[in-house]
Design a protein around this motif. Structure first.
Motif, PDB file in Angstrom:
ATOM      1  N   SER A 155     -45.969  -9.954  -3.962  1.00 13.92           N
ATOM      2  CA  SER A 155     -47.385  -9.581  -3.961  1.00 13.92           C
ATOM      3  C   SER A 155     -47.578  -8.074  -3.892  1.00 13.92           C
ATOM      4  N   CYS A 156     -46.632  -7.358  -3.286  1.00 20.65           N
ATOM      5  CA  CYS A 156     -46.724  -5.892  -3.220  1.00 20.65           C
ATOM      6  C   CYS A 156     -45.799  -5.215  -4.235  1.00 20.65           C
ATOM      7  N   HIS A 157     -44.563  -5.702  -4.330  1.00 23.64           N
ATOM      8  CA  HIS A 157     -43.573  -5.041  -5.178  1.00 23.64           C
ATOM      9  C   HIS A 157     -43.572  -5.582  -6.605  1.00 23.64           C
ATOM     10  N   SER A 158     -44.471  -6.525  -6.894  1.00 21.16           N
ATOM     11  CA  SER A 158     -44.648  -7.121  -8.218  1.00 21.16           C
ATOM     12  C   SER A 158     -43.537  -8.120  -8.537  1.00 21.16           C
ATOM     13  N   ALA A 159     -43.867  -9.050  -9.428  1.00 23.05           N
ATOM     14  CA  ALA A 159     -42.956 -10.148  -9.745  1.00 23.05           C
ATOM     15  C   ALA A 159     -41.654  -9.656 -10.358  1.00 23.05           C
ATOM     16  N   GLN A 189     -40.638 -14.347  -3.844  1.00 28.88           N
ATOM     17  CA  GLN A 189     -41.972 -14.563  -4.413  1.00 28.88           C
ATOM     18  C   GLN A 189     -43.016 -14.788  -3.324  1.00 28.88           C
ATOM     19  N   GLY A 190     -42.604 -15.388  -2.220  1.00 34.20           N
ATOM     20  CA  GLY A 190     -43.555 -15.673  -1.154  1.00 34.20           C
ATOM     21  C   GLY A 190     -43.845 -14.505  -0.237  1.00 34.20           C
ATOM     22  N   ASN A 191     -42.923 -13.540  -0.151  1.00 35.87           N
ATOM     23  CA  ASN A 191     -43.073 -12.467   0.829  1.00 35.87           C
ATOM     24  C   ASN A 191     -43.078 -11.058   0.248  1.00 35.87           C
ATOM     25  N   SER A 246     -40.892   0.829  -6.434  1.00 33.82           N
ATOM     26  CA  SER A 246     -40.034  -0.033  -7.234  1.00 33.82           C
ATOM     27  C   SER A 246     -38.816  -0.439  -6.411  1.00 33.82           C
ATOM     28  N   LEU A 247     -38.332  -1.643  -6.626  1.00 37.29           N
ATOM     29  CA  LEU A 247     -37.141  -2.108  -5.915  1.00 37.29           C
ATOM     30  C   LEU A 247     -35.864  -1.746  -6.654  1.00 37.29           C
ATOM     31  N   PHE A 248     -35.965  -1.331  -7.902  1.00 38.73           N
ATOM     32  CA  PHE A 248     -34.803  -0.795  -8.604  1.00 38.73           C
ATOM     33  C   PHE A 248     -34.954   0.722  -8.659  1.00 38.73           C
ATOM     34  N   HIS A 249     -33.845   1.416  -8.896  1.00 38.89           N
ATOM     35  CA  HIS A 249     -33.837   2.884  -8.807  1.00 38.89           C
ATOM     36  C   HIS A 249     -34.403   3.303  -7.443  1.00 38.89           C
ATOM     37  N   GLN A 278     -41.148  -3.946  -9.975  1.00 39.33           N
ATOM     38  CA  GLN A 278     -41.437  -2.589 -10.423  1.00 39.33           C
ATOM     39  C   GLN A 278     -42.398  -1.845  -9.517  1.00 39.33           C
ATOM     40  N   GLY A 279     -42.923  -2.494  -8.471  1.00 44.23           N
ATOM     41  CA  GLY A 279     -43.842  -1.830  -7.565  1.00 44.23           C
ATOM     42  C   GLY A 279     -45.224  -1.698  -8.174  1.00 44.23           C
ATOM     43  N   SER A 280     -46.107  -0.972  -7.489  1.00 46.05           N
ATOM     44  CA  SER A 280     -47.473  -0.789  -7.983  1.00 46.05           C
ATOM     45  C   SER A 280     -47.539   0.399  -8.935  1.00 46.05           C
ATOM     46  N   LYS A 281     -48.566   0.427  -9.778  1.00 49.15           N
ATOM     47  CA  LYS A 281     -48.686   1.475 -10.790  1.00 49.15           C
ATOM     48  C   LYS A 281     -48.823   2.858 -10.175  1.00 49.15           C
ATOM     49  N   ASP A 282     -49.502   2.940  -9.020  1.00 53.25           N
ATOM     50  CA  ASP A 282     -49.681   4.250  -8.394  1.00 53.25           C
ATOM     51  C   ASP A 282     -48.492   4.664  -7.539  1.00 53.25           C
TER      52      ASP A 282
END
Length: 474
Positions: free
Chosen positions: A340-344, A335-337, A356-359, A347-351
């Protein structure tokens, strides 16, 4: 922005070096020579020469890049037409011997970190074009590259003559009449200039490419070059030909993989500039490579993991405790590192800029070294589609943002459990190994033991002969 400026500076230096050389010789060259230089430049680009022979802030092809190998650090050489420190005195025959057989002009052997084992199949025409480009199309740089000093006995370059006899194929490239022209050209590029097997094929005890395991995955310094055979589970058999072309062009295939490390450099400096026909030919051949399955894989690395979050638990009555800074949990580190970019929920950012960290190939692989290396060193890749950037968290122990080996292991394991391959794991020792350049080889120690045993045997034989001679004398 600082990293981006370094990248832009490197590209500008490479371009400026070529332009300067071209303008200085333009009045002395025929159209045929200019066309040959252009062809040689393209072959050099396909061969990704700049990635190894140009440092981040160095002049084009002046060498000096430190290449970490399991046997020690190897420094790339100056391959500009400098007569004192480069290849300015090389005849075309000597240049061909270096490119295709790993023999320098002075007769000494090159270490196979220079992929002459792949370049050995380059045609005479391509070698001639390369030679013309490096002699007439590149600006000479009168700078000596650092000498490579591997530990004994690997510093004895003559030993590579035996290695070459065992593992170097000196035969000319042969087309397969049963395959299409596109397939044959793709194989020539993959096995030759692009030297894909150098990274993506596992190495044997003697550091040779393992026969029969072509493109099934191999460790390259800090990064792991994954299985790219047509196996649907362990390799890229689930990719379409068009998806592979997109990945080679951009270094990114949303929801599946992102290029970093050596592959990121290959995309940035080589693949993105190849013609459409050449990239499609490469994809056609790679998609045809026989599948090689890893028994540890029950699911594809591109489909592992799912969306997940522990943020609600961390925001409970206790929250993320400042007094626990010395002993954070994996969830707190994430959560600290990372969040902020890969989402809580990972799933990564919408664009898709932040993946995403999965798949994701890096989190879904049985080999977690690429996840470790990504956390340590980050990603910095620039193509015509823009820059892909992630900061590294390895840093120096004094850096405020630096994570310790144990913290990187905790964060990495949290990502694996919640978003990737839960049966994989990372230890602090794994992080240490990647941080120092990847796994080492026992070959140096074993070679020394073999030499020592040989010396002892010779001494024993001499002692036996001396004693027997004395006894006969009495």
């Amino acid at each position: 922005m600082h990293n981006l400026s370094h990248r832009l500076r490197r590209v500008i230096l490479l371009f400026a070096g070529c332009v300067a050389a071209a303008s200085s010789h333009a009045t002395d060259r025929s159209p045929e020579t200019d066309a040959l230089i252009k062809r040689g430049e393209y072959v050099a680009m396909a061969s990704d020469c700049a990635a190894c022979h140009t440092t981040v802030q160095g002049k084009p092809f002046a060498g000096g890049l430190a290449l970490v190998s399991p046997l020690g650090t190897i420094y790339s050489t100056n391959i500009t037409p400098s007569t004192n420190f480069g290849i300015g005195r090389y005849t075309e025959e000597q240049f061909s011997e270096a490119i295709r057989h790993g023999i320098r002009a002075d007769g000494a052997n090159l270490y196979p970190a220079m992929p002459y084992t792949s370049y050995s199949i380059l045609t005479d025409d391509d070698v001639h074009a390369l030679y013309t480009y490096f002699r007439l199309g590149v600006t000479p740089v009168d700078v000596r590259a650092p000498d490579t000093k591997l530990p004994f006995p690997m510093n004895i370059r003559a030993s590579l003559k035996v290695w070459n006899l065992l593992f170097l194929n000196k035969g000319a490239y042969q087309t397969d009449p049963h395959q299409s022209a596109e397939w044959n050209w793709g194989r020539y590029l993959v096995q030759g200039a692009a030297h894909c097997s150098v990274c993506h094929t596992p190495r044997g005890f003697m550091m040779q490419e393992e026969a029969g395991l072509e493109l099934s995955g191999g460790q390259v310094g800090t990064w792991y070059a994954p299985n790219i055979t047509s196996d649907a589970t362990s390799g890229i058999g689930s990719w379409t030909r068009e998806e592979l072309v997109e990945y080679l062009r951009t270094g990114r295939l949303r929801g599946k993989a992102q290029a970093a490390g050596d592959m990121g450099e290959a995309v940035e400096h080589s693949f993105q500039y190849l013609s459409t026909a050449d990239v499609e030919a490469i994809a056609t051949y790679v998609k045809s490579v026989a599948p090689i399955h890893d028994v540890r894989d029950s699911t594809s690395r591109f489909t592992a993991g799912k969306m997940s979050s522990e943020l609600a638990a961390l925001r409970g009555t206790d929250g993320i405790r400042s007094d626990n800074a010395a002993h954070p949990t994996g969830a707190e580190l994430f959560q600290g590192n990372c969040a902020s970019c890969h989402s809580a929920q990972g799933q990564g950012s919408k664009d898709g800029y932040y993946p995403s960290l999965f798949h994701n190939s890096a989190t879904g692989s049985v080999n977690a070294n690429n996840l470790i290396a990504t956390i340590l060193y980050g990603v910095n890749r620039t193509t015509s589609k823009g820059q892909a950037y992630m900061p590294g968290f390895g840093g120096k122990p004094t850096d405020f943002t630096a994570l310790s080996d144990q913290e990187i292991a905790l964060a990495g394991n949290y990502v694996l459990v919640h978003y990737g391959r839960a049966d994989a794991s990372i230890t602090a020792q794994d992080v240490v190994a990647v941080r120092r350049g990847g796994p080492t080889s026992p070959l140096v120690t074993l070679a020394r033991m073999g030499i020592a045993a040989g010396v002892v045997l010779v001494l024993l034989i001499l002692a036996f002969l001396i004693v027997r001679k004395r006894r006969r004398a009495h």
